[in-house]
Design an enzyme around this catalytic site. Structure first.
Site: not given
Length: 414
Positions: A43, A120, A144
């Site tokens: 990420k 996320s 997330s």
């Protein structure tokens, strides 16, 4: 396992998943070590040497390229894993839906409509779901890693705070932030956890499970609850002990979260609130959340939550006893992308519901693993959680669930 060359080819064919593909670095990997040749992604809150860490936001457009890898990235690459690239995400990691106005939103097509994959860590989940990588480094503050894992049907793990290194991670809310994992198989979660977290500890006896009182789950959609109860029935039929129990720590944490300024809002505003004065820098979704935090902080604070988390975690441990918690990962299934974009109100309501169950467990520092639980149709999953520090117990329990007779073919191949 997918080869590095195949992973790079697939990565280049994905849409709204990767922000940067690290071809040269992946091709140069030395295939030795416990993760030898395993393709992975990170990420874009993790520093990767020679690339800019953007957190998928204009806020960091002028940030220089990282001079070294985040510690989590360094450890898994030193173990032989091949870094394919950096994945997209909700801006600043501040949403449970994975929508990103600037870099694009990963979606999955179902019944003729595009559905968000959750956030996320949206790109990390999409990359694993598409078979590009075996695992992806994610983060988990309020859910997330767990929400997108649940919505695409893969494994998502939030470890206890401090189990994984956070050096070189862009923070959203440091009190609750942790690195996390999204993976295609349980064995990948276990292997990476050993690299990042160390020895998981001895295998427990056959685990005992508890589920929250039905009132605590009353916010769940009917279909979500129906699947959850069907999965509990399968576990009981396979010989596992599963009992309903009222856990006051869950209900108290949720009550405090609703009554006071949430810790995430307080710390996100402290980190990024100043950018509200700069037009067109923030997405509309992040701007609304920061503006709401500013308004709430004028009237109250997060102090009651900060003052309560330690006692809540001790209470949760006492209430569990020797049991592990089973729960749905989210109250809702993945919403259609068009529905999320219909209005600001629709987006914010769905986002709050997506985060409702995972957020409470973050306050309790409960290591939690989202497990894809087989069956056709919608991705279905169940979440296994324990008291802080019980990471090994949670992972071992998942292994025992997968080995149980009578479960689906998917489960038995964990």
């Amino acid at each position: 396992m997918t080869t590095v060359e195949d992973a790079l080819t697939r990565a280049h064919r994905t849409r709204n998943t990767f922000l940067r593909i690290t071809d040269e670095r992946a091709a140069a990997v030395v295939s030795q070590g416990p993760l030898a040749g395993m393709p992975f992604a990170v990420k874009d809150i993790f520093d990767v040497r020679g690339t800019r860490t953007s957190a998928a936001s204009r806020v960091f457009d002028d940030r220089p390229d990282a001079s070294r890898d985040a510690e989590a990235v360094r450890r898994v690459t030193a173990a032989g894993a091949a870094l394919i690239g950096k994945t997209t995400m909700s801006e600043l990691a501040y949403s449970g839906l994975g929508v990103n106005e600037r870099f694009g939103t990963p979606t999955l097509s179902r019944a003729g409509r595009e559905h968000v994959v959750g956030g996320s860590s949206s790109g990390s989940a999409a990359a694993v779901r598409a078979g590009v990588v075996a695992f992806a480094l994610a983060s988990d503050t309020s859910g997330s890693a767990r929400i997108p894992a649940a919505w695409v049907g893969v494994f998502g793990f939030r470890p206890s705070l401090g189990r994984y290194p956070s050096d070189g991670m862009t923070a959203l809310a440091p009190t609750l932030d942790t690195a996390g994992l999204i993976a295609a198989r349980l064995e990948h979660v276990e292997a990476v956890d050993r690299i990042l977290g160390g020895d998981p500890g001895p295998a427990p006896e056959v685990p005992v499970f508890v589920v929250p009182h039905e009132e605590y789950l009353s916010g769940c959609d009917g279909d979500v609850l129906d699947r959850f109860h069907a999965d509990l029935a399968r576990l009981r039929a396979a010989g596992f002990r599963v009992a309903e129990r009222r856990l006051e720590s869950l209900e108290l944490a949720r009550r405090l979260h609703r009554l006071h300024v949430p810790i995430v809002e307080s710390e996100a505003y402290a980190a990024f609130g100043r950018y509200l004065e700069e037009p067109d820098l923030l997405s509309s979704q992040v701007r609304r959340r920061l503006e709401r935090a500013r308004t709430r902080l004028r009237q109250g604070s997060a102090d009651p939550l900060y003052g309560s988390v330690s006692s809540l975690r001790r209470q949760f441990r006492r209430e569990l006893g020797n049991a592990l918690l089973l729960s749905p990962a989210t109250e809702i299934d993945a919403p259609a992308y068009d529905d999320v974009r219909a209005s600001a109100e629709a987006h914010d309501e769905v986002n709050a519901r997506a985060l409702a169950l995972t957020m409470v467990l973050s306050y309790l520092d409960a290591p939690s693993l989202v497990i894809p639980f087989g069956g056709g149709g919608l991705p279905r999953s169940i979440q296994v959680s324990g008291a802080s520090g019980w990471d090994g117990r949670v992972l071992r329990a998942a292994r025992q669930l997968g080995a149980a007779p009578g479960l689906s073919e998917t489960a038995r191949h964990w």
